[in-house]
Design a protein around this motif. Structure first.
Motif, PDB file in Angstrom:
ATOM      1  N   ASP A   2       0.843  -1.188   0.000  1.00 62.68           N
ATOM      2  CA  ASP A   2       0.000   0.000   0.000  1.00 62.68           C
ATOM      3  C   ASP A   2       0.880   1.241   0.000  1.00 62.68           C
ATOM      4  O   ASP A   2       1.973   1.240   0.558  1.00 62.68           O
ATOM      5  N   PHE A   3       0.387   2.315  -0.620  1.00 66.00           N
ATOM      6  CA  PHE A   3       1.143   3.560  -0.585  1.00 66.00           C
ATOM      7  C   PHE A   3       0.201   4.738  -0.730  1.00 66.00           C
ATOM      8  O   PHE A   3      -0.931   4.613  -1.161  1.00 66.00           O
ATOM      9  N   ILE A  42       6.027   0.690   8.416  1.00 60.21           N
ATOM     10  CA  ILE A  42       5.616   1.902   7.705  1.00 60.21           C
ATOM     11  C   ILE A  42       6.867   2.675   7.314  1.00 60.21           C
ATOM     12  O   ILE A  42       7.767   2.877   8.116  1.00 60.21           O
ATOM     13  N   VAL A  54       4.098   7.709   1.696  1.00 64.33           N
ATOM     14  CA  VAL A  54       3.897   6.781   2.803  1.00 64.33           C
ATOM     15  C   VAL A  54       3.690   5.400   2.203  1.00 64.33           C
ATOM     16  O   VAL A  54       2.845   5.229   1.326  1.00 64.33           O
ATOM     17  N   GLN A  55       4.478   4.413   2.659  1.00 64.99           N
ATOM     18  CA  GLN A  55       4.395   3.060   2.126  1.00 64.99           C
ATOM     19  C   GLN A  55       4.330   2.060   3.268  1.00 64.99           C
ATOM     20  O   GLN A  55       4.867   2.314   4.348  1.00 64.99           O
ATOM     21  N   CYS A  59      -0.408   1.235   5.659  1.00 67.47           N
ATOM     22  CA  CYS A  59      -0.344   2.621   5.187  1.00 67.47           C
ATOM     23  C   CYS A  59      -1.666   3.354   5.423  1.00 67.47           C
ATOM     24  O   CYS A  59      -1.680   4.467   5.923  1.00 67.47           O
TER      25      CYS A  59
END
Length: 92
Positions: A2-3, A42, A54-55, A59
């Motif tokens: 996720d990012f 994170i 942000v990854q 996330c």
């Protein structure tokens, strides 16, 4: 993975960096970045262009729940539209 990414102000990045330091994030150098912070899977990177990335697996949870001093971040997904709300300003 996720990012989430968005453009931020210099004031915001300074506050976020301080808040992440106080929250136990570890910092490292990354090419073309002002700073890179990691904690519990994170990864938060602020680039010299003031783009915030942000990854990580959680996330969405981080972006939904993290607040920076008086700056609050609200993140939501409507269909495929990603929305970030920072102090009343909405970013798509």
């Amino acid at each position: 993975m996720d990012f989430y990414s968005t453009k931020i102000t210099n004031e915001f990045q300074k506050s976020l960096k301080e808040e992440l330091l106080n929250s136990g994030f570890g910092f490292s150098n990354l090419q073309n970045a002002l700073w890179n912070a990691t904690n519990n899977g994170i990864n938060v990177t602020c680039y010299a262009s003031l783009k915030l990335l942000v990854q990580g697996k959680d996330c969405d949870n981080f972006v939904n729940n993290f607040s920076v001093s008086s700056l609050s971040i609200k993140y939501s997904v409507v269909g495929t539209l990603h929305i970030l709300k920072v102090n009343g300003l909405i970013y798509f």
